[in-house]
Design a protein around this motif. Structure first.
Motif, short mmCIF file in Angstrom:
data_model
loop_
_atom_site.label_atom_id
_atom_site.label_comp_id
_atom_site.label_asym_id
_atom_site.label_seq_id
_atom_site.Cartn_x
_atom_site.Cartn_y
_atom_site.Cartn_z
N GLN A 112 32.37 26.44 32.96
CA GLN A 112 32.88 25.97 33.79
C GLN A 112 33.27 27.25 34.87
N PHE A 113 32.84 27.07 36.33
CA PHE A 113 33.12 27.91 37.07
C PHE A 113 33.00 27.59 38.38
N ARG A 114 33.75 28.17 39.45
CA ARG A 114 33.81 27.84 41.05
C ARG A 114 33.48 29.00 41.62
N PHE A 115 32.90 28.65 42.91
CA PHE A 115 32.58 29.73 43.71
C PHE A 115 32.97 29.32 45.23
N GLY A 154 27.26 31.38 32.68
CA GLY A 154 29.01 31.31 32.45
C GLY A 154 29.43 32.49 33.43
N PRO A 155 30.72 32.59 33.08
CA PRO A 155 31.50 33.27 34.17
C PRO A 155 31.09 34.99 33.77
N MET A 156 30.83 35.22 32.62
CA MET A 156 30.46 36.59 32.13
C MET A 156 28.94 36.89 31.74
N THR A 160 24.66 34.33 35.79
CA THR A 160 25.57 33.61 36.62
C THR A 160 26.44 34.23 37.48
N PRO A 161 26.96 35.43 37.15
CA PRO A 161 27.99 35.99 38.10
C PRO A 161 27.37 36.46 39.37
N ALA A 210 26.51 33.59 41.44
CA ALA A 210 27.69 32.97 42.15
C ALA A 210 28.05 33.86 43.48
N TRP A 246 35.42 32.01 37.10
CA TRP A 246 34.68 32.18 38.35
C TRP A 246 33.87 33.56 37.60
N GLY A 247 32.90 34.10 38.51
CA GLY A 247 32.18 35.14 38.03
C GLY A 247 32.76 36.38 37.81
N ILE A 248 32.92 36.95 36.69
CA ILE A 248 33.77 38.20 36.30
C ILE A 248 32.73 39.45 36.25
N TYR A 284 33.40 42.43 35.85
CA TYR A 284 34.06 43.74 35.06
C TYR A 284 34.51 43.16 33.62
#
Lengths: 425, 170
Positions: free
Chosen positions: A194-197, A357-359, A363-364, A367, B164-166, B168
């Motif tokens: 689950q993530f937001r942009f 996903g966020p990592m 996906t990052p 986003a 959120w997109g990380i 690092y």
């Protein structure tokens, strides 16, 4: 024409802001349009709320949304699925703040009104003060019209629109193909990222039908794969296609070999799944089953984009939720085989984590790209977003006469055509 | 009651004391904030696991969906990706400043010293500053060349809600 045009000059008229090959920047930036969308689109069509496996048994529930409105998806003790507004009928407090779980009753924390899992008002503390004519049947949780196709649960505020199966139309065939990745087991949600942009929801909607960005934005994902797998993900070079499926839905086939996961079962097992195949054989699965599972484990070769908020994307469900004009929440739901071999589901989880996903390795960067679109839209507010790529259909393509190049922006044009239809209705 | 002084290494060659652990974790944190990822990889044992779960609760998370579940190969691939210059979320990535504190020794497990701590990362990129708070559990082992990480599990405060997109390494 390629004239810049102020959105104000055309009175923010949705009919003017979407043209055959371009859409106006105001579609990403106008709060007024956003509010209209929440009303005219998200309250007037089928919106995906959950997969059936997320409410797997009687008396289970999962929180979700229809547009901006929080809902609870429930399965009652008769096995019927309900989608209920998460709001007490007394003074509006939310009745459920747990993401997912099991219960037979929702109790409002404020004054103790309690509701059955099907939404019926069960009891009201100190009810007699309301008088004898108080009728509990008048105050159930508001229940939305709910229909399901092949495990995909949708809800709508409208009682008079077409049945879900008609809304999906030709997309149904592709949902059926997508579910073949269960390899004979029911498809099951295994968890979600689950993530937001900081960007408009339609930027993400576009992205699921955008193969053009893949080799650029996802270069580092491709670089992390072995040579064979990297070839599999050469999404622009395998004769794939995009087609408009009507009602804003579209299909983008990137890996034609992985359209039907029950075909080509005799093909050699890819090196990257050799360990899994070995583990399955050791667990006693016969060779046919091993091949079926291994072929399905990496997912399909296509994205099915369903307007307005969900995609069956290769190996997962991608769900978008508009938060505000410049903020969107995304869920990437990993799927696996319900009752299938643990080793294979574990491979699916690791593959999902690799990209999503966020990592994830994909996906990052997606986003970031979407946020850059929103940031860029702050300048040149009178300019257009071009979706004119690949308008010509392909001659003699095996998929038929109506398909366009895999990197065409056909899916975006399909979605914006539906946007225009709904916003001007 | 332990103090920073009386838990320094001494009598026990295997167990790692509180201050020694904290010193190692601070050094690791500085490496990550500087994004000297090439210096980070050798801090790990070959079979070490770098895990960022979504689900809250015990277990090794192998059968759950995680934000990250990296063995040595994935850590190496991740570092290559983050330093490649071709990942738009990492070139540039957010800048980070992190603090680790509230260290507690959690005993020995499979030959490793378990250290629990709090970690707060403040990240900044493109006009936006955000916070990622987490409970972190380290499994640390002693090697000839110093301490190594056998497991690092980072449970974000909001692990089961949106992040959120990380771009690092937390």
């Amino acid at each position: 024409m390629d004239m810049p045009i102020s959105a104000d000059d055309c009175g923010l008229d949705p009919g003017e802001l979407v043209q055959d090959d371009r859409v106006h920047t105001a579609l990403y930036t106008s709060e007024e349009l956003f509010d209209e969308e929440m009303d005219r689109i998200f309250k007037n069509t089928w919106v995906w709320v959950a997969h059936a496996s997320e409410v797997p048994t009687k008396n289970t529930f999962k929180k979700s949304w229809v547009g901006k409105q929080p809902v609870i998806v429930t399965r009652d003790k008769e096995d019927n699925v309900h989608v209920l507004l998460n709001r007490c009928r007394h003074r509006a407090a939310s009745v459920c703040e747990q993401k997912q779980g099991r219960t037979s009753v929702f109790v409002c924390p404020y004054h103790g009104w309690s509701y059955n899992i099907d939404g019926k008002l069960r009891s009201v503390p100190h009810a007699k003060v309301y008088g004898e004519d108080f009728d509990k049947d008048e105050f159930p949780l508001i229940s939305l019209r709910t229909e399901e196709y092949n495990g995909m649960i949708f809800a709508t505020f409208r009682d008079d629109i077409e049945p879900l199966v008609d809304f999906l139309g030709p997309a149904k065939k592709w949902i059926d193909l997508f579910m073949k990745q269960g390899a004979g087991y029911p498809v099951k949600a295994l968890g979600e990222h689950q993530f937001r942009f900081a960007g408009n929801w339609k930027i993400q909607l576009e992205n699921t039908t955008d193969a053009y960005h893949f080799p650029i934005v996802h270069k580092t994902f491709l670089d992390s794969l072995d040579a064979d797998t990297s070839n599999v993900f050469d999404v622009l070079g395998q004769g794939g296609w995009v087609e408009d499926l009507g009602n804003g839905h579209s299909l983008m086939v990137m890996i034609p070999d992985l359209v039907d996961l029950e075909e080509n079962l005799d093909a050699p097992i890819p090196e990257r799944f050799a360990d899994l195949a070995k583990a399955l054989r050791e667990e006693g699965y016969d060779e046919d089953k091993v091949r079926r599972i291994v072929r399905a484990v990496g997912g399909t070769g296509f994205n099915l984009n369903l307007f307005p908020n969900v995609a069956c994307s290769m190996a997962f469900f991608r769900v978008l939720r508009p938060v505000s004009v410049a903020e969107t929440e995304i869920r990437h739901i990993a799927i696996g085989m319900d009752g299938g071999p643990e080793a294979a589901n574990r491979v699916r989880l690791r593959l999902h984590e690799h990209f999503q996903g966020p990592m994830g390795f994909g996906t990052p960067d997606d986003a970031e790209g979407w946020e850059r679109v929103q940031r860029g839209s702050a300048s040149g507010e009178d300019l257009w977003i071009m979706v004119n790529r690949g308008k010509d259909t392909l001659d003699g393509h095996p998929a038929g006469p109506d398909v366009t190049d895999v990197s065409a922006e056909t899916g975006m044009r399909a979605a914006y055509g539906m946007w225009k239809r709904m916003m001007t209705a | 009651m332990s103090t920073l002084t009386d838990t320094r290494p001494g009598n026990d060659t295997a167990a790692i004391g509180l201050f020694e652990a904290a010193e190692f974790i601070w050094r690791e944190g500085e490496i990550l904030d500087r994004q000297d990822y090439a210096d980070w990889l050798p801090l790990w044992t070959d079979d070490g696991l770098y895990v960022i779960p979504i689900e809250r609760g015990d277990g090794d998370h192998a059968d759950a969906l995680n934000i990250a579940y990296d063995d040595a190969e994935m850590r190496k691939a991740r570092v290559k990706r983050l330093k490649s210059g071709f990942s738009i979320s990492s070139a540039p990535s957010a800048r980070t400043v992190r603090s680790a504190s509230r260290f507690v020794l959690g005993g020995q497990q499979d030959g490793a010293t378990v250290v629990r701590c709090a970690q707060t990362i403040v990240e900044y990129k493109f006009e936006r500053t955000r916070t990622l708070a987490a409970d972190v559990v380290f499994h640390l082992v002693r090697r000839d060349d110093g301490i190594a990480i056998a497991r690092k599990e980072i449970l974000f405060l909001n692990s089961d809600d949106f992040v959120w997109g990380i771009g690092y390494l937390p």
